[in-house]
Each structure stands twice: as structure tokens, then as C-alpha cells.
Design a protein around this motif. Sequence first.
Motif, mmCIF file in Angstrom:
data_model
loop_
_atom_site.group_PDB
_atom_site.id
_atom_site.type_symbol
_atom_site.label_atom_id
_atom_site.label_comp_id
_atom_site.label_asym_id
_atom_site.label_seq_id
_atom_site.Cartn_x
_atom_site.Cartn_y
_atom_site.Cartn_z
ATOM 1 N N SER A 263 40.487 -32.495 -35.026
ATOM 2 C CA SER A 263 40.967 -31.122 -34.998
ATOM 3 C C SER A 263 42.351 -31.030 -34.397
ATOM 4 C CB SER A 263 40.008 -30.271 -34.188
ATOM 5 O OG SER A 263 39.700 -30.940 -32.979
ATOM 6 N N LEU A 264 43.327 -31.297 -35.218
ATOM 7 C CA LEU A 264 44.720 -31.190 -34.804
ATOM 8 C C LEU A 264 45.016 -29.796 -34.244
ATOM 9 C CD1 LEU A 264 46.975 -33.202 -34.898
ATOM 10 C CD2 LEU A 264 47.650 -32.352 -37.134
ATOM 11 N N GLY A 265 44.291 -28.824 -34.735
ATOM 12 C CA GLY A 265 44.508 -27.440 -34.322
ATOM 13 C C GLY A 265 44.022 -27.135 -32.919
ATOM 14 N N MET A 266 43.470 -28.162 -32.243
ATOM 15 C CA MET A 266 42.895 -27.947 -30.911
ATOM 16 C C MET A 266 43.737 -28.537 -29.781
ATOM 17 S SD MET A 266 40.053 -26.301 -31.095
ATOM 18 C CE MET A 266 39.674 -26.627 -29.375
ATOM 19 N N LEU A 267 44.733 -29.380 -30.130
ATOM 20 C CA LEU A 267 45.322 -30.203 -29.077
ATOM 21 C C LEU A 267 46.668 -29.708 -28.551
ATOM 22 C CD1 LEU A 267 44.387 -33.685 -30.487
ATOM 23 C CD2 LEU A 267 43.293 -32.451 -28.632
ATOM 24 N N PRO A 268 46.761 -29.535 -27.235
ATOM 25 C CA PRO A 268 48.002 -29.109 -26.600
ATOM 26 C C PRO A 268 48.813 -30.321 -26.153
ATOM 27 C CG PRO A 268 46.272 -29.147 -24.968
ATOM 28 C CD PRO A 268 45.667 -29.659 -26.264
ATOM 29 N N SER A 269 50.020 -30.092 -25.664
ATOM 30 C CA SER A 269 50.760 -31.181 -25.029
ATOM 31 C C SER A 269 51.740 -30.604 -24.017
ATOM 32 C CB SER A 269 51.518 -32.014 -26.063
ATOM 33 O OG SER A 269 52.695 -31.353 -26.469
ATOM 34 N N ALA A 270 52.165 -31.475 -23.103
ATOM 35 C CA ALA A 270 53.149 -31.087 -22.085
ATOM 36 C C ALA A 270 54.254 -32.116 -22.103
ATOM 37 C CB ALA A 270 52.486 -31.070 -20.708
ATOM 38 N N THR A 271 55.493 -31.678 -21.921
ATOM 39 C CA THR A 271 56.589 -32.630 -21.773
ATOM 40 C C THR A 271 57.325 -32.299 -20.481
ATOM 41 O OG1 THR A 271 56.788 -32.468 -24.167
ATOM 42 C CG2 THR A 271 58.379 -33.846 -23.051
ATOM 43 N N LEU A 272 57.315 -33.280 -19.567
ATOM 44 C CA LEU A 272 57.791 -33.019 -18.208
ATOM 45 C C LEU A 272 59.070 -33.784 -17.903
ATOM 46 C CD1 LEU A 272 54.369 -33.539 -16.359
ATOM 47 C CD2 LEU A 272 55.248 -31.434 -17.403
ATOM 48 N N GLY A 273 59.925 -33.167 -17.095
ATOM 49 C CA GLY A 273 61.119 -33.834 -16.604
ATOM 50 C C GLY A 273 60.892 -34.332 -15.192
ATOM 51 N N GLY A 274 61.951 -34.850 -14.582
ATOM 52 C CA GLY A 274 61.855 -35.313 -13.200
ATOM 53 C C GLY A 274 61.967 -34.132 -12.247
ATOM 54 N N LEU A 275 61.674 -34.394 -10.983
ATOM 55 C CA LEU A 275 61.800 -33.368 -9.966
ATOM 56 C C LEU A 275 63.282 -33.184 -9.645
ATOM 57 C CD1 LEU A 275 59.407 -31.907 -8.842
ATOM 58 C CD2 LEU A 275 59.376 -33.482 -6.904
ATOM 59 N N GLY A 276 63.800 -31.960 -9.802
ATOM 60 C CA GLY A 276 65.211 -31.691 -9.521
ATOM 61 C C GLY A 276 65.468 -31.581 -8.030
ATOM 62 N N ALA A 277 66.757 -31.515 -7.659
ATOM 63 C CA ALA A 277 67.135 -31.407 -6.245
ATOM 64 C C ALA A 277 66.557 -30.132 -5.629
ATOM 65 C CB ALA A 277 68.658 -31.422 -6.117
ATOM 66 N N ASP A 278 66.381 -29.109 -6.469
ATOM 67 C CA ASP A 278 65.851 -27.835 -5.971
ATOM 68 C C ASP A 278 64.321 -27.830 -5.937
ATOM 69 O OD1 ASP A 278 65.394 -27.927 -8.656
ATOM 70 O OD2 ASP A 278 66.320 -25.994 -9.134
ATOM 71 N N GLY A 279 63.714 -29.013 -6.174
ATOM 72 C CA GLY A 279 62.255 -29.099 -6.114
ATOM 73 C C GLY A 279 61.580 -28.591 -7.376
ATOM 74 N N GLY A 299 47.302 -16.008 -41.686
ATOM 75 C CA GLY A 299 46.389 -15.542 -40.645
ATOM 76 C C GLY A 299 45.163 -16.417 -40.481
ATOM 77 N N ILE A 300 45.253 -17.688 -40.883
ATOM 78 C CA ILE A 300 44.062 -18.554 -40.784
ATOM 79 C C ILE A 300 44.261 -19.732 -39.824
ATOM 80 C CG2 ILE A 300 43.240 -17.973 -43.098
ATOM 81 C CD1 ILE A 300 44.365 -20.669 -44.077
ATOM 82 N N ALA A 301 45.460 -19.849 -39.248
ATOM 83 C CA ALA A 301 45.741 -20.985 -38.354
ATOM 84 C C ALA A 301 44.902 -20.901 -37.085
ATOM 85 C CB ALA A 301 47.219 -21.002 -37.996
ATOM 86 N N ASN A 302 44.627 -22.054 -36.515
ATOM 87 C CA ASN A 302 43.855 -22.121 -35.270
ATOM 88 C C ASN A 302 44.794 -21.907 -34.069
ATOM 89 O OD1 ASN A 302 42.178 -22.750 -33.174
ATOM 90 N ND2 ASN A 302 41.467 -24.700 -34.024
ATOM 91 N N PRO A 303 44.578 -20.856 -33.281
ATOM 92 C CA PRO A 303 45.477 -20.592 -32.146
ATOM 93 C C PRO A 303 45.124 -21.396 -30.893
ATOM 94 C CG PRO A 303 43.840 -18.858 -32.259
ATOM 95 C CD PRO A 303 43.530 -19.803 -33.408
ATOM 96 N N MET A 304 44.032 -22.191 -30.945
ATOM 97 C CA MET A 304 43.527 -22.857 -29.736
ATOM 98 C C MET A 304 44.539 -23.816 -29.111
ATOM 99 S SD MET A 304 40.322 -22.149 -28.832
ATOM 100 C CE MET A 304 38.839 -21.378 -29.467
ATOM 101 N N ALA A 305 45.215 -24.633 -29.942
ATOM 102 C CA ALA A 305 46.141 -25.616 -29.379
ATOM 103 C C ALA A 305 47.267 -24.916 -28.620
ATOM 104 C CB ALA A 305 46.715 -26.496 -30.484
ATOM 105 N N GLN A 306 47.727 -23.794 -29.156
ATOM 106 C CA GLN A 306 48.797 -23.060 -28.480
ATOM 107 C C GLN A 306 48.275 -22.416 -27.191
ATOM 108 O OE1 GLN A 306 52.176 -22.679 -30.293
ATOM 109 N NE2 GLN A 306 52.614 -22.588 -28.114
ATOM 110 N N ILE A 307 47.064 -21.894 -27.257
ATOM 111 C CA ILE A 307 46.461 -21.285 -26.059
ATOM 112 C C ILE A 307 46.216 -22.359 -24.993
ATOM 113 C CG2 ILE A 307 44.368 -20.154 -25.166
ATOM 114 C CD1 ILE A 307 44.199 -18.645 -27.881
ATOM 115 N N LEU A 308 45.725 -23.526 -25.431
ATOM 116 C CA LEU A 308 45.472 -24.618 -24.473
ATOM 117 C C LEU A 308 46.779 -25.201 -23.941
ATOM 118 C CD1 LEU A 308 42.448 -26.280 -26.314
ATOM 119 C CD2 LEU A 308 42.366 -25.036 -24.133
ATOM 120 N N SER A 309 47.860 -25.070 -24.698
ATOM 121 C CA SER A 309 49.178 -25.484 -24.184
ATOM 122 C C SER A 309 49.579 -24.588 -23.021
ATOM 123 C CB SER A 309 50.256 -25.401 -25.276
ATOM 124 O OG SER A 309 49.978 -26.295 -26.327
#
Length: 370
Positions: A263-279, A299-309
Motif C-alpha cells: 500500500s504505497l498510499g499508506m507510507l509517510p516519510s521524513a527528511t531531516l537536516g542537521g542541528l543548526g547553531a540556533d538549535g 477524489g479517490i486517492a488515499n490521504p493516509m500517507a499524507q496524514i501519517l506524514s
Amino acid sequence: MASNKKLLVLPGDGIGPEVMREVRRVIDWMDRRRAVTFDLEEALVGGAAMDAQGVPITEETVAKAKSADAVLFGSVGGPKWDTLGFDKRPEIAILTLRRELGLFANLRPATVLDPLVDASTLKPDVVRGLDIMIVRESTGGIYFGEPRGIETLPDGSKRGVNTEVYTTAEIERVARVGFELARKRQNRLCSVEKANVMESGLLWRQTVAALGQREFPDVELSHMYADNCAMQLVRNPRQFDVIVTTNLFGDLLSDLASMLTGSLGMLPSATLGGLGADGRRHALYEPIHGSAPDIAGKGIANPMAQILSFAMLLRFSFDMNEDAALIERACTKVLASGLRTADIMQTGMARVSTQVMGEAVTRELDKIAA
Ligand code: IPM
Ligand code: MN
């Protein structure tokens, strides 16, 4: 006391805007019911920005992304823009954000929720309870390496060049993210490259091994060639806990892993950077699915992946673990109640629209929080 979080929302193309509409419902719910409010700003990216502003992403939008506490991204691309040159393609929007915000660690979970164990093309016994986290390096490697380009040779034929490059610093910072995540999970990290044929892969392996010995001796570390990893992911995916790998291998392996869940329509993801000088840490959250132009606007797409993101955003950018878990629980309950969008439809279940699915999530949130 209520705190204000600044979010930049970038719906993009295809199904992006319609699934993002359902996330807005969840964000509104949070605003009303929890001790937090969000300041939302929205901008165009991808083909939508190309059409309206002449570029896949404006400098102004990049600046807004830099000053936001977190970016919620939809998806970009579509056949309309497929013939444009490399600098004008919608995909440039996400690549620019990764590079400009220094988002080097792309976290891509592949989890099988119990109500969906039959949605996988693999046998339920192989995938039941699956919970893998792929950490994909996302600002280096062959995606950004120089030299690159297409040149014309003296005989008039052409030569296309891309370069796989990694420095120890680039390898260490993303490996560290992998080790740290492993510690919070089953404490196992598998580092993936092709050290048998690539120097950059050999350096990757040596660097991760040394870092492990030095800083994470408690984490069980293994190494695997990328081709073998692809095979093992299909053969026995539950052997993995956290995988850390390069940009290109991560791109491939995360698509593969996502389909283990069916279910590709279920999966979220995160892309993170490093901790900046300002924390502060730059971060962008997006579903793994693309813009799905074939079903956009229906109107048929699965909104779950976006919600889980958005749930991942709460967890990783704001440490709001309880609220994130609340949303995840609501999504699982909606599935357990038998509602399905077309992509995860199973016999005996009720097929519903994007909007009905989104409304069902807020209804479950109401129940859980009552
Ligand atoms: C992804 C996508 C992107 C990538 C494209 C859209 C540039 O496939 O996020 O996996 O290759 O990184
Ligand atoms: Mn991809």
C-alpha cells in the motif's frame, strides 16, 4: 500554554492538493482539541509553480521553507511537464529543497498494519508485523555528484556522465541518524552499499564500521551489498530493523520495501537536516507515493500517507509523540472499521473517497480523545 508552530504547506501536483486537503482537516482538529496551534502558509511547487511562476520552485518559497519550523510536502510531477529540460522539471522542487535546507537523512518506514496484512503481494506470514526503517542519504551521491552532464564526442555521438561521490563527513552524519534510530527500535543497523565494486561504497562500509565501533558499540551492525539487500527484502524482510544506505540505492530499496506493505498510499516519510547553531533542525515530510497523475482529480486517492506524514512531523520536529500516536491510532482504527480507498481495496470492505477517508480519521480522533 498554546504554542505556535510555523508550517509551510506545499501541496504540489497531481493528487498532492486533494490529499493535503484531508491533512488540513486533521490540523484543524489539532488546533481545536490539543495544546498547540499551527501557523500555516501555502505555496506552489513542481509543475504548478512551473505553470504559474515559470520555475519549479521560487527563491521566495525556498526562503519560506528555511524560516518555517517544518515543511509538509505533497508530490510533484506529471506527464504535462515530462518533456521539459532537467532544470525545469517539477522534480527540481524537491531536489532543491533537500539541497538548500541540507536535508541529508531521508527516513522511509515500511510498516505493515494488521488490518492491511492481506494487501501485500507477499504472503501474510512473511510480512505480518513488518516494521523497517530505511535511512536514505539524500543530499549527496550520484544525484548531486560532479562531473555530470551529456557531452558530444568528436564523432558526434554522445556521452552521459553522473558521479557517485561520498566524503567521510557525509557518510558519518547519515550513519549517525541510522545508529540513533536503531537504539530507539530493535538496536540493529544494516549498512548497504556495493563495496565489492565501488570505491565510494568501500569508503562507506569502512566509515560506518569505524563509527559503529567508536560511538555505537552497543548497536548490532551488519553490512550488506545492495543487490543482496533487494533480494533479502523480498525473501525475509523481517530480518531488518534499520537500514542506512546511499541516495540512489535508498531510492530503489525504499520503493521496493514500500510495496512489501502492499500500500504505497499508506507510507509517510521524513527528511531531516542537521542541528543548526540556533538549535533548530530543518525538516520536510512527504508521502512516499508520487503525484499519481492517472487518478488525480478523481477524489479517490488515499490521504493516509499524507496524514501519517503530518504525524511524523509532530514526532520528529516537535517531539509531540502523544499527538503523533493519536493520529496513527486513528488511521489504524479507520482501516479496522473496513473503510478502504481504491489502492487498498479488499473484498468485503467499503470503498470510499479521499474525503470520506479524511473525515473518518477526524471522527476517530474525536472518539479516541473523548
Ligand atoms: C523520491 C523520488 C525523487 C527521488 C524524485 C521525484 C526526484 O523518486 O523521493 O524517491 O528520486 O529522490
Ligand atoms: Mn523514488
